[in-house]
Design a protein around this motif. Sequence first.
Motif, short mmCIF file in Angstrom:
data_model
loop_
_atom_site.label_atom_id
_atom_site.label_comp_id
_atom_site.label_asym_id
_atom_site.label_seq_id
_atom_site.Cartn_x
_atom_site.Cartn_y
_atom_site.Cartn_z
N GLU A 152 37.21 55.34 5.18
CA GLU A 152 38.27 54.57 5.83
C GLU A 152 38.94 55.43 6.89
OE1 GLU A 152 41.03 53.11 2.96
OE2 GLU A 152 39.84 51.32 2.52
N ILE A 153 39.11 54.86 8.09
CA ILE A 153 39.78 55.55 9.17
C ILE A 153 40.81 54.60 9.76
CG2 ILE A 153 39.51 56.80 11.34
CD1 ILE A 153 36.60 57.15 10.72
N PRO A 154 42.09 54.98 9.79
CA PRO A 154 43.08 54.10 10.41
C PRO A 154 42.87 54.05 11.93
CG PRO A 154 44.07 56.20 9.77
CD PRO A 154 42.69 56.20 9.22
N CYS A 155 42.78 52.85 12.47
CA CYS A 155 42.59 52.68 13.91
C CYS A 155 42.81 51.22 14.27
CB CYS A 155 41.19 53.12 14.34
SG CYS A 155 39.86 52.04 13.74
N GLU A 156 42.94 50.96 15.54
CA GLU A 156 43.01 49.61 16.08
C GLU A 156 41.79 49.37 16.95
OE1 GLU A 156 45.09 47.37 15.14
OE2 GLU A 156 46.31 48.75 13.93
N LEU A 157 41.38 48.13 17.04
CA LEU A 157 40.22 47.78 17.86
C LEU A 157 40.68 47.32 19.23
CD1 LEU A 157 38.00 45.82 15.30
CD2 LEU A 157 38.04 48.27 15.77
N SER A 158 39.90 47.69 20.24
CA SER A 158 40.22 47.27 21.60
C SER A 158 39.69 45.88 21.84
CB SER A 158 39.61 48.24 22.60
OG SER A 158 38.21 48.26 22.47
#
Length: 424
Positions: free
Chosen positions: A418-424
Amino acid sequence: MDTESGGRVRARAWGAVVAGGRGFLVGVVGLAGSVALFVTAVVSILLVPVGIGVVTTPWVLTGVRGFANWRRTVATRWCGVRIPARYRPIPEGANPWERCFRMLRDPATWRDLGWLPVDMTAGFVTAVLPAALLLYPLEGFALALGLWRILTDATGGDWWYGFVPVSGQGTALLAGALGAALLVASYHLSPPLLRVHFLLTRAVLGPEEAELAERVRVLTETRRDAVDSSAAELRRIERDLHDGAQARLVAMGMDLGTIEALVEKDPAKAKELLGRARRSSVDALTELRDLVRGIHPPVLAERGLGDAVRALALRLPLETEVDVDLDGRPGEPVEAAAYFAVSEVLTNAVKHSGAGRVWVDVHHANGMLRVTVTDDGRGGARLDAGSGLTGVDRRLGTFDGVLAVSSPVGGPTMVTMEIPCELS
């Protein structure tokens, strides 16, 4: 102007009433919920050594978290008091033992459990105080209107209202005046007192200095690992270029020099050397392509993480099923980290698991990029120092990611990233 002032007064009075009602709701529900959850949690945790608690504890602690999260929600909506929730993620499909002990090792779990006794005592008092300021004046007004006669006859003595001993109509009117003063006080104090309750909640449920210090330590360690990994990667690239493509290009240059000298004297030998130089150029180009693919695969840059993982699966000697559900693309560093982490896990599955089939699931939800790799091999994979999974854990830690391994002996093995991130 008078109309506006009257509107503000009515709005503030209504705000005091609302604060009292909300405080009463939080106090009653909080008292019942805190007592029930605290007793249930203590009993369940005490039963962990005998096995029963392993099954019940995750359910109870999930209820505690839900109760605490409800308090966080109303604190934000009603008083603008934000209380962060910092729970460690639990991988999907974790077995009961792993789920239980992951929750018990989470500092946020013990912070929630420590909050429950506070909520049922000081929290209850601070919550019902706004309601008490609204309701207690009603008794003073009732005493002033004649209720004092009934109460003094029933008790056979004075009836105390606050600090006023009511024994006749005069002291009853004094009690009514005190009730009016309390009602005016509630007009001004009820909303701030409700906020005090939520500030108390934040003081207990909010992150502690020790946890923040631990967070700084982890970030410092992961940054150092990232620097070390980058330096090692640069050394590998330099070594591969020096021992591979560079050596072939030097040999090809020497062959071309020899060809230039032999092209008129010995055309046959020059032709042979020309063929060798051509093969050297092809080999050098292949090595350069492999090197570039190891740095940042073209398919990852052009098509994104989903297609890059599918391309990895096509090169595996195992039957592999890939399921991708992404509405966009994460940032390039996160995308590259996830790709190479999946590549390493798949390589481990091929080399060590003895599996015949692998499943890869890639999706994004709740601000987390989650990748799960499952194989039907013999199991026994461990996140120990020196294993390939340790390197994957370090790579993900640079991006505040986590790695969880569930691999009982006999299989199957499930690796969740799991990696915290937002999608473009």
